[in-house]
Design an enzyme around this catalytic site. Structure first.
Site, PDB file in Angstrom:
ATOM      1  CD  GLU A  90      -6.077   7.379   7.997  1.00 42.68           C
ATOM      2  OE1 GLU A  90      -5.302   6.760   7.227  1.00 42.68           O
ATOM      3  OE2 GLU A  90      -5.812   7.626   9.192  1.00 42.68           O
ATOM      4  CE  LYS A 110      -2.496   1.367   3.812  1.00 43.13           C
ATOM      5  NZ  LYS A 110      -1.881   2.668   4.135  1.00 43.13           N
TER       6      LYS A 110
HETATM    7  O1  KIV Z   1      -0.779   2.378   8.813  1.00 44.79           O
HETATM    8  C1  KIV Z   1      -1.965   2.105   9.027  1.00 44.79           C
HETATM    9  O2  KIV Z   1      -2.327   1.552  10.081  1.00 44.79           O
HETATM   10  C2  KIV Z   1      -2.956   2.458   8.011  1.00 44.79           C
HETATM   11  C3  KIV Z   1      -4.394   2.267   8.337  1.00 44.79           C
HETATM   12  C4  KIV Z   1      -4.841   3.233   9.372  1.00 44.79           C
HETATM   13  C5  KIV Z   1      -5.258   2.355   7.133  1.00 44.79           C
HETATM   14  O3  KIV Z   1      -2.597   2.883   6.968  1.00 44.79           O
END
Ligand code: KIV
Length: 270
Positions: free
Chosen positions: A187, A118
């Site tokens: 988010e 991600k």
């Molecule tokens: O790093 C993380 O925990 C996240 C989530 C809050 C989506 O990116």
């Protein structure tokens, strides 16, 4: 729910969206919790760069390193069998050049066994997302409050409240889908904006503080378990009060050590 007998794939997530099945995601940093979440049927384990905020007392995600993400990603992958494991690319591991992003994301997949990475951001990240996907590295996007930009965003605040920024979020979301992202975290985005974005995409959106119109939801595991009682954002629902359980157990242990009730004869060896 997806087929419980085999691992979740990125394709399954699109099918779930098309069939109107909500996707369940939680953050996870270790093998023990990965096994528990997996057996409870969680679809996505997100190895978040929030790891240092949650476990190391840091006040932002900026300190997470690639080595750390590899360590935690591999731990989570070892502990889970069914869930799709997505590892966050940490700050500066993908923003400097497309080449570095490919090298670092490739390392994450190679050394952790995770299925996807991600990364945060819209327009400036499109070439990187495209390059990763073209090289076989599935990418989940992340829009709205992007914690790695916390200092340019001036704090943890809701994004996309005015028409212009809401329109930019939609354009970025559509561009990420076009670039090949298989899913998108939204988010801290107003419910109406996140719902509109979700309805405009074929890839699933995973919301955190983005309302019920997203295709799935993610929470930070330690927050939803009530391990972090001092943290109470509006979107958080606590499903347990584990901090109380831990404190009670430790108090009882301390009491029994001090009174001499523990260890009893049954805990010793002949
Ligand atoms: O790093 C993380 O925990 C996240 C989530 C809050 C989506 O990116």
């Amino acid at each position: 729910m997806t087929d419980k007998a085999r691992p979740v794939t990125t394709r399954d997530l699109s099918i779930m969206k098309a069939e109107g099945q909500r996707i369940v995601a939680l953050t996870c940093y270790d093998s023990l919790f990965a096994g528990l979440l997996d057996s409870a049927g969680v679809d996505i384990l997100l190895v978040g760069d929030s790891v240092n905020q949650v476990l190391a007392g840091r006040d932002s995600t900026l300190s997470a390193t690639l080595d750390q993400m590899v360590y935690h990603g591999a731990s989570v992958r070892r502990g889970s069998q069914r869930a799709l494991v997505v590892v966050d690319m940490p700050f500066l591991s993908y923003q400097i050049s497309v080449e570095e992003a490919i090298r670092n994301a490739g390392r994450v997949l190679q050394e952790t066994g995770a299925e996807a990475v991600k990364l945060e951001g819209g327009q400036p990240m499109l070439a990187t997302v495209r390059a990763l996907v073209e090289r076989g590295i599935p990418v989940m996007g992340h829009l709205g409050l992007t914690p790695q930009s916390i200092h340019t965003l001036s704090g943890y605040r809701v994004q996309g409240r005015d028409d212009e920024s809401a329109a930019r979020l939609l354009t970025d979301a559509q561009a990420l889908e076009q670039a090949g992202a298989f899913s998108l975290v939204l988010e801290l985005v107003p419910t109406a904006v996140a719902t509109h974005i979700s309805e405009s995409l074929t890839i699933p959106t995973i919301g955190i503080g983005a309302g019920a119109g997203c295709d799935g939801q993610v929470l930070v595991l330690h927050d939803m378990l009530g391990l972090n009682p001092g943290f109470s954002p509006k979107f958080l629902k606590r499903y347990a009060q584990v901090a109380d359980t831990v404190r009670d157990a430790v108090r009882q242990f301390a009491e029994e050590v001090r009174t001499g009730d523990y260890p009893g004869p049954e805990h010793g060896f002949d």
